[in-house]
Write an enzyme that holds these catalytic residues in place. Structure first.
Site, PDB file in Angstrom:
ATOM      1  N   GLU A  75       4.028  12.104   0.094  1.00 37.03           N
ATOM      2  CA  GLU A  75       2.980  11.171   0.468  1.00 37.03           C
ATOM      3  C   GLU A  75       3.066   9.864  -0.318  1.00 37.03           C
ATOM      4  O   GLU A  75       2.877   8.784   0.226  1.00 37.03           O
ATOM      5  CB  GLU A  75       1.619  11.835   0.215  1.00 37.03           C
ATOM      6  CG  GLU A  75       0.474  11.196   0.952  1.00 37.03           C
ATOM      7  CD  GLU A  75      -0.780  12.062   0.831  1.00 37.03           C
ATOM      8  OE1 GLU A  75      -0.672  13.281   1.045  1.00 37.03           O
ATOM      9  OE2 GLU A  75      -1.825  11.519   0.519  1.00 37.03           O
ATOM     10  N   ASP A  76       3.320   9.972  -1.609  1.00 39.77           N
ATOM     11  CA  ASP A  76       3.171   8.793  -2.470  1.00 39.77           C
ATOM     12  C   ASP A  76       4.459   8.185  -2.999  1.00 39.77           C
ATOM     13  O   ASP A  76       4.421   7.191  -3.721  1.00 39.77           O
ATOM     14  CB  ASP A  76       2.287   9.144  -3.683  1.00 39.77           C
ATOM     15  CG  ASP A  76       0.880   9.509  -3.255  1.00 39.77           C
ATOM     16  OD1 ASP A  76       0.496   9.095  -2.152  1.00 39.77           O
ATOM     17  OD2 ASP A  76       0.192  10.213  -4.009  1.00 39.77           O
TER      18      ASP A  76
END
Ligand code: MN
Length: 703
Positions: A75-76
């Site tokens: 996600e990051d």
């Protein structure tokens, strides 16, 4: 350092190889998150390490720990699922992917994004239940550190946790996580009240200490005398949020709740549980009606225990839970216990099976619901912890949410049983389908292949399964009607261009579909029926695909859509101008609902008329349907006049659907009748009869 602590915990139950892989996962995550920080300013990597620590304390397996360490990298950071799969295998990659949110861009609102993300996680969870365990640990750490977030975000996350994640933790039996999440949410949402209650609880506990010790000793002594050796008696404390909930839901005062003394007795075997129950019932008198055997019938999250309430010294109520060590482990960590105590055929396997059954049920609901918002609503209902247990005629236990009805039961047995149920017997007596069920009843469902779900069932069913099945049936139903209706609209529109749908060559239909990028004419009809496409425009487009030779004006008789009155939900009659057969009428398409028929001169449709949005319609000759018409009758008030008017209407075989009366000034009144008539002739007959009634001054038909 946090990772060193984690390693120490892991070393207590994992081998060298596992530790090495986990270290590799840690290195990758640390490198990937680089200089990222959390809201608190700490390096980001502290968060995944803390999540992994929570799981390590539960003795989760190496794959879960690795996934926890890397749970935010897809996600990051730049790392992809493929990268993870190559280095750590497909299972770890799937776990990380399962807790990864969908890309934010494509959603119309945060609620929709939330619901879509939840749906995605759920599907991953069905494949591998560890996804939710990791997600819960993630959420737990985020809640523990929520103080660093800005207030609005804090509020939103606490709210979502309280509504979805805490109930899920409860549903899969992760009790310790569940109560911690609830208390953290309560503290975040309502800090003042939380602080006050907490202070009061600490104070009350101080006061109660003596009594607790006294009762504890009495129970111990009683068990020792009965030659029990392997047991524990623990004083039990309620968590703050559960005290708050009880005060609110049951309207109890703080003292009412704190006056109850609660104990847990842990013994070696199931037999010991029942023996122990007999002993404490002998020690203190039991309160009638409060005994529950969750060993014979476990709760839906696999919780097992005997519950009873006793009259203690000086009449103080004592709540006692009795269970084995194994039951206690399941009561604390639910499905997570499965990885800790792997032993085939044990209770832990049953926990696994029950959780699977629940997930399958969720999956079924998700397949039947259209929007993710609707789905999340249904899940919330199913997460409601209260349940009733009822039996099939063959003695199989079916578990349903509290307040479930025979319809819920029918759908729980099978979708087809639900779709065709017409009546039910509860303990051999016929009862209405809307009757709430109670524990222990035997339910028999009577079905009939010819019947269908009734939309009014939605008013009383409580289970997500029943709700989603009924909705999906209605939707399919409506879809069929939309298709048929759209086909009639296009026929009428083609008629105006002197083309008949039947005579259109297949080739030109195919060309036409290709230009619209649709695969079947039914899709075209449906979109017309729904009001997404204009039938006249479609007809013109179709006409353009044709050679002159197909335009056979002779074969067309009717150019307008005719109304039978039996079309069902798709054709409605306007309640402003009350059209009836014989009246000149027009139709107006309402997106997704069908068509509203108005009196041609109705003022309400003036704007649509300007925009040329009206559809030409006419009445089918000799329709036997009844239509509502409105008559306003002005008259001099006198006793019995309403009865006379009613008789005058009824004598023409018309039904009075509604009556409304306005006293104008005591002497005069205006009475409005909504009457069911076949056509204008029928209505004229009624008006003639009404005129004959004494003191009637004026009769107006309202258009
Ligand atoms: Mn996280």
């Amino acid at each position: 350092m946090a990772f060193e602590d984690l390693k120490q915990t892991l070393a207590q139950y994992l081998d060298e190889d596992a530790l090495l892989s986990i270290e590799k996962a840690y290195e990758l995550a640390k490198k990937a998150h680089g200089t990222q920080t959390r809201f608190s300013g700490e390096p980001y990597i502290t968060h995944p390490v803390a999540v992994a620590q929570i799981l390590a304390d539960m003795r989760m397996d190496p794959e879960s720990i690795m996934a926890a360490l890397m749970h935010d990298v897809i996600e990051d950071t730049e790392v992809t699922k493929e990268d993870l799969s190559k280095q750590f295998g497909p299972h770890v990659a799937d776990l990380v992917d399962g807790v990864t949110k969908l890309a934010q861009i494509s959603f119309e609102s945060r609620v929709v994004a939330q619901a879509e993300n939840f749906r995605k996680m759920l599907l991953a969870m069905v494949k591998d239940i560890r996804v939710i365990i990791i997600k819960l640990a993630d959420r737990l750490h985020n809640m523990r550190t929520i103080g660093a977030l800005p207030p609005a975000k804090r509020h939103r996350i606490a709210h979502e946790t309280l509504e979805i994640y805490a109930p899920i933790a409860n549903r899969i039996g992760m009790h310790a996580v569940y109560i911690e999440l609830e208390d953290l949410c309560f503290a975040a949402l309502n800090p003042l009240r939380y602080a006050l209650l907490k202070k009061a609880v600490v104070k009350a506990r101080g006061h109660r200490k003596q009594m607790v010790t006294h009762i504890q000793e009495a129970i111990k002594e009683c068990l020792l005398r009965a030659t029990f050796t392997d047991f524990k008696v623990i004083g039990r404390q309620k968590h703050i949020y559960s005290i708050y909930k009880k005060m609110r839901q049951k309207h109890l005062s703080f003292n009412d709740i704190m006056d109850v003394y609660a104990f847990r007795i842990i013994v070696a075997t199931e037999d010991d549980c029942y023996r122990c129950l007999g002993l404490v019932h002998h020690l203190y008198k039991p309160v009638p009606g409060r005994f529950k055997d969750y060993i014979a019938i476990p709760k839906n999250n696999s919780y097992q225990s005997l519950h009873t309430t006793l009259f203690g010294p000086h009449g103080v109520p004592i709540e006692v839970q009795i269970r084995t060590k194994q039951m206690n482990k399941i009561a604390q960590s639910g499905i997570a216990a499965h990885w800790r105590y792997k032993s085939p055929g044990s209770q832990f396997d049953k926990v696994q099976m029950r959780t699977r059954a629940w997930l399958m049920n969720l999956l079924e609901i998700q397949q039947e619901t259209g929007s993710s918002l609707e789905f999340i609503e249904n899940v919330k209902i199913d997460l409601f912890p209260d349940a009733v247990y009822v039996f099939t005629p063959k003695g199989k236990i079916i578990e349903l949410p509290a307040k479930s009805t025979p319809v819920d039961f029918a759908y729980a047995v099978h979708t087809d049983v639900g779709n065709h149920c017409i009546a039910s017997r509860v303990n051999r007596h016929l009862v209405p389908l809307s009757t709430p069920l109670s524990n222990g009843q035997t339910i028999e469902i009577i079905t009939d292949a010819k019947t269908h779900p009734n939309p009014t069932w939605l008013n009383f069913v409580v289970s997500g399964k029943a709700r989603s099945s009924i909705r999906s049936y209605i939707k399919d139903q409506k879809q069929d009607e939309m298709v048929a209706f759209g086909e009639r609209l296009i026929e009428a529109a083609l008629g105006q261009l002197s083309i008949s749908l039947e005579e259109l060559p297949a080739e030109s239909l195919e060309n036409f579909l290709a230009t619209l990028e649709l695969s079947s004419m039914n899709e075209v009809y449906e979109s017309i029926g729904r009001g997404e496409r204009n039938s006249l425009l479609v007809a013109r487009q179709l006409a353009q695909t044709l050679d002159e030779k197909y335009k056979t004006s002779a074969s067309i008789t009717s150019q307008v859509l005719s109304i039978k009155g039996t079309e069902g939900v798709l054709i409605k009659f306007a309640k402003c101008c009350w059209p009836i057969p014989g009246d000149p009428i027009v139709g107006i398409l309402l997106p997704d609902e069908g068509m509203m028929v108005h009196y041609e001169a109705c003022k309400k449709i003036a704007s649509a008329r300007k925009k040329d949005n009206l559809i030409r319609v006419e009445w089918e000759t000799n329709s036997q349907h009844e239509y509502e018409a409105r008559l306003d009758v002005e008259l001099e008030n006198r006793r019995g006049v309403l009865a006379e008017l009613s008789v005058a209407i009824a004598s023409t075989d018309a039904d009075i659907d509604r009556i409304h009366s306005d006293n104008i000034d005591g002497r005069f009144a205006c009475i409005t009748f909504i009457v069911g008539v076949h056509d204008r002739t029928h209505l004229a007959h009624i008006i003639r009869n009404l005129r004959k009634v004494n003191k009637v001054l004026k009769i107006t038909r309202v258009h």
